[in-house]
Design an enzyme around this catalytic site. Sequence first.
Site, short mmCIF file in Angstrom:
data_model
loop_
_atom_site.label_atom_id
_atom_site.label_comp_id
_atom_site.label_asym_id
_atom_site.label_seq_id
_atom_site.Cartn_x
_atom_site.Cartn_y
_atom_site.Cartn_z
N ARG A 88 -36.73 5.51 6.88
CA ARG A 88 -35.49 6.15 6.49
C ARG A 88 -35.30 7.43 7.31
O ARG A 88 -36.25 8.19 7.49
CB ARG A 88 -35.50 6.49 5.00
CG ARG A 88 -35.69 5.27 4.09
CD ARG A 88 -34.44 4.42 4.05
NE ARG A 88 -34.62 3.25 3.18
CZ ARG A 88 -34.81 2.01 3.61
NH1 ARG A 88 -34.87 1.78 4.91
NH2 ARG A 88 -34.94 1.01 2.77
N GLU A 135 -26.14 7.70 11.64
CA GLU A 135 -26.09 6.39 12.29
C GLU A 135 -24.75 5.72 11.97
O GLU A 135 -24.30 5.75 10.83
CB GLU A 135 -27.26 5.55 11.75
CG GLU A 135 -27.33 4.14 12.28
CD GLU A 135 -28.44 3.35 11.58
OE1 GLU A 135 -28.22 2.17 11.30
OE2 GLU A 135 -29.51 3.94 11.31
N HIS A 164 -31.51 0.26 14.58
CA HIS A 164 -31.79 -0.11 13.18
C HIS A 164 -31.98 -1.63 13.06
O HIS A 164 -31.33 -2.31 12.27
CB HIS A 164 -30.68 0.37 12.25
CG HIS A 164 -31.15 0.52 10.83
ND1 HIS A 164 -30.55 1.37 9.92
CD2 HIS A 164 -32.18 -0.06 10.16
CE1 HIS A 164 -31.17 1.31 8.76
NE2 HIS A 164 -32.17 0.44 8.88
#
Length: 396
Positions: free
Chosen positions: A229, A257, A280
């Site tokens: 995270r 992001e 990601h």
Amino acid sequence: MKLKVLIADKFPEKYIQELRELDLEVIYEPKLGEKDLPKAAEDVDILVVRSTVVNEETINNSKKLNLIIRAGSGVNNIAISAANKIGVYVANCPGMNAVAVAELTIGLMIALDRFIPDNVSDFRNGVWNKDKYSKGKGLKGKTLGIIGVGNIGKEVAKRALAFEMNVYGKDISRIEGVQIKDFSEMDQLLPLCDIVTIHLPATPQTKGLFNKQMFSYMKDGAYLINTSRHDIIVEEDLLEAIKEKKLRVALDVFKDEPEGKAGEVKSPLQNNPNIYVTHHIGASTEQAQDAVAEETVRIIKHYVHSGVIDHWVNRAKVTDAKYQLVVKHYDKPGVLASVLDVIRQGNINIEEIENIIFEGGIAACCTMKLKLPATAEMLKQISENPNVISVSHVEI
């Protein structure tokens, strides 16, 4: 009426078909974003997401929503507190993508050591720089610190041990099931590590955990990897530590992001030669997506057929229950209703209740967790019911 399921992220077609075969109305809209969901989910019973944010407005705006499934581990993109207030179940699929994230972690580790992205970039730009890129340290015998030894951390440990690395771990509870050394204090662990990899959930305790102080413990020139995270790392402190300690860093997550699946991206991390960033993609392998989708379908199937929610994450871990009342009774209509009426008249809240039927269907046992104690008169009144076999009342 058919239960309506909205899938608001990419999901393999064969598993969508499996859901339709359960006689569910399935709506597949993988391009929906956070701002689209309040309207799109207002009339659905079950909502399935991966990275799409389910905010408070989406939950409060829904007329029928009863179950939100995060098709992945963690639930940090779901407004849990809003779900709690109106009794919406939230579930996830823990461990299904652990191998995929572990594989990316090892890949980033090798990429940092051998400058693989820079090799490729230079070649594509017509630059040959063999001398610069022939200075990898090698991973064998290096000390790896795994911060968070859950499903993913354990899979990373297995692979690192196969590389003959010296593996240490730091977790909330005692590490079991994998042959690595357990350290309790970060100020003892981080100075030992050539490489540190983070695999923690997003919680109030982990937010900003890797800050200026934590970076001060790390070795000069160490590698840092984060595939968990983004808010576990204070990015400003990270950039400062890269300058001061020559850290090399690989991230699959970062602050601000983009929510969309494609488009432009801007970040203070972009132009730093000591930072590699992937998009990601930790859980984004075909194997992992199939495993997560299969588990999602299993959760929905179990819910539809039995009402049971597997991996239910927002069930209260601690309640206000202080007393337990156990009533063994004959399994007949109205028996429990009479017991509950006595408790209601005593103005006692039942925090939890479970009624189990004995084989044969003649007798049953109802266990109730109470906020306040039942009085002697109430227990006497319950016991006098001819269909009650026995009554037990204890403080817990």
